[in-house]
Design a protein around this motif. Structure first.
Motif, short mmCIF file in Angstrom:
data_model
loop_
_atom_site.label_atom_id
_atom_site.label_comp_id
_atom_site.label_asym_id
_atom_site.label_seq_id
_atom_site.Cartn_x
_atom_site.Cartn_y
_atom_site.Cartn_z
N PHE A 287 0.86 -1.21 0.16
CA PHE A 287 -0.11 -0.14 0.04
C PHE A 287 0.74 1.19 0.03
O PHE A 287 1.77 1.25 0.74
N LYS A 288 0.48 2.30 -1.01
CA LYS A 288 1.39 3.52 -0.81
C LYS A 288 0.73 4.36 0.28
O LYS A 288 0.03 5.35 0.30
N LEU A 289 1.31 4.00 1.37
CA LEU A 289 0.91 4.84 2.89
C LEU A 289 1.95 4.42 3.89
O LEU A 289 2.46 3.19 3.64
N GLY A 290 2.05 5.24 4.72
CA GLY A 290 3.09 4.88 5.68
C GLY A 290 2.91 6.04 6.90
O GLY A 290 1.95 6.58 6.80
N SER A 291 3.65 6.25 7.79
CA SER A 291 3.72 7.10 8.91
C SER A 291 3.77 8.43 8.46
O SER A 291 3.37 9.41 8.99
N GLN A 292 4.18 8.58 7.07
CA GLN A 292 4.21 9.91 6.36
C GLN A 292 2.79 10.44 6.21
O GLN A 292 2.51 11.65 6.31
N ASN A 293 1.81 9.55 6.26
CA ASN A 293 0.34 10.04 6.37
C ASN A 293 -0.49 10.00 7.68
O ASN A 293 -1.49 10.39 7.67
N LYS B 148 -1.04 12.97 15.95
CA LYS B 148 -1.55 11.41 15.96
C LYS B 148 -0.38 10.62 15.32
O LYS B 148 -0.85 9.72 14.48
N ALA B 149 0.92 10.86 15.70
CA ALA B 149 1.99 10.01 15.12
C ALA B 149 1.76 8.57 15.64
O ALA B 149 1.54 8.32 17.01
N GLY B 150 1.71 7.61 14.60
CA GLY B 150 1.53 6.08 15.16
C GLY B 150 0.32 5.64 14.59
O GLY B 150 0.12 4.40 14.93
N LEU B 151 -0.56 6.50 13.93
CA LEU B 151 -1.98 5.80 13.49
C LEU B 151 -1.59 4.95 12.30
O LEU B 151 -2.31 4.01 12.16
N ALA B 152 -0.76 5.06 11.29
CA ALA B 152 -0.59 4.12 10.38
C ALA B 152 -0.27 2.87 10.90
O ALA B 152 -0.81 1.64 10.54
N SER B 153 0.56 2.92 12.01
CA SER B 153 1.34 1.58 12.34
C SER B 153 0.40 0.90 13.24
O SER B 153 -0.12 -0.25 12.90
N VAL C 52 -8.79 5.15 13.95
CA VAL C 52 -8.19 4.09 13.09
C VAL C 52 -9.28 3.74 11.95
O VAL C 52 -8.73 3.17 10.87
N LYS C 53 -10.52 3.59 12.08
CA LYS C 53 -11.30 3.28 11.31
C LYS C 53 -11.44 4.06 9.93
O LYS C 53 -11.34 3.73 8.90
N ALA C 54 -11.27 5.38 10.57
CA ALA C 54 -11.20 6.43 9.32
C ALA C 54 -10.06 6.53 8.68
O ALA C 54 -9.95 6.60 7.13
N PHE C 55 -8.82 6.25 9.21
CA PHE C 55 -7.51 6.18 8.48
C PHE C 55 -7.77 4.79 7.52
O PHE C 55 -7.12 4.83 6.54
N TYR C 56 -8.18 3.66 8.02
CA TYR C 56 -8.28 2.45 7.10
C TYR C 56 -9.21 2.87 5.89
O TYR C 56 -8.54 2.43 5.03
N LYS C 57 -10.24 3.60 6.09
CA LYS C 57 -11.30 3.66 4.83
C LYS C 57 -10.76 4.73 4.09
O LYS C 57 -10.82 4.60 2.99
#
Length: 227
Positions: free
Chosen positions: A46-52, A57-62, A190-195
């Motif tokens: 996936f083209k996503l990571g902690s830069q997103n 809210k650092a750590g949300l992607a992880s 988390v739900k919003a980031f996933y979506k």
């Protein structure tokens, strides 16, 4: 020899995924067939990571990645998933970096029909259970507050150097985030980031090992059901 083959296969898939991501043909699957390999490796890049991670809210992607790879699905509690994976000698996990996230797993080809539904359900149908969220958030906080800070001088030094060099940019924090950032994250975040980020337009599928060609189409079709 088998361990060396598996390691080379995983490395080859990672390099091929990176090359595909950098090119124009992002919809094509990355395939590394090894006819005499009894195992099959699945990956979704996936083209996503902690830069997103959003500000504050650092750590949300992880944490979102962990809610896919180490948590319940709509069909099964996480304990039930582990019980089903154990006799298959199979597993799946997630790797979240600053610019990319890779979700995938490996199984023996004789166990594909049992493993494939578990793997795809983890990616496509996460339950986002509150108890899983609290457990994984606590694990991530513990890593930052104890393991990184007191048990790994080398990794702590790297994190401090990155924070200094990339201060004020999306690359400042480690992929695991910060204690303050994690404490601010909610299950709704988390739900919003996933979506928002775990979408089919952001995804590249990859298969390696002794897979049947029809499995490529099945895997692509499954990932295509993402938003």
């Amino acid at each position: 020899l088998m361990q060396r083959t598996i390691a080379m296969l995983s490395f080859g898939l990672a390099m091929a995924l990176a090359a595909t991501a950098a090119g124009d043909d992002k919809g094509a699957p990355v395939l590394l067939p090894v006819a005499d390999d009894p195992t099959i490796t699945f990956d979704v890049w996936f083209k996503l990571g902690s830069q997103n991670d959003p500000p504050g809210k650092a750590g949300l992607a992880s944490l979102t990645g962990q809610m896919l790879a180490a948590a319940s699905t709509r069909q099964h509690r996480y304990e039930e998933i582990l019980a089903k994976l154990y006799p298959l000698a199979s597993a799946y996990d997630v790797r979240v970096d600053k610019e990319m996230t890779t979700f995938g797993g490996r199984t023996h080809r004789d166990n594909v029909e049992k493993f494939f539904p578990l793997l795809t359900a983890a990616l496509l149908e996460p339950a986002f259970a509150p108890d899983d969220f609290e457990r994984l958030k606590s694990d991530q906080l513990n890593f930052l507050g104890n393991t990184l800070r007191y048990a790994s001088d080398e990794e702590l030094g790297k994190a401090a150097l990155h924070a200094f060099v990339f201060e004020g940019t999306p690359y400042q924090n480690p992929p695991e985030g910060t204690i303050e950032g994690l404490q601010a994250i909610t299950l709704d975040d988390v739900k919003a980031f996933y979506k928002t980020h775990f979408t089919r337009d952001n995804a590249v599928v990859a298969l390696g090992g002794g897979y049947d060609p029809q499995l490529v189409q099945r895997f692509q079709a499954a990932v295509a059901t993402l938003p």
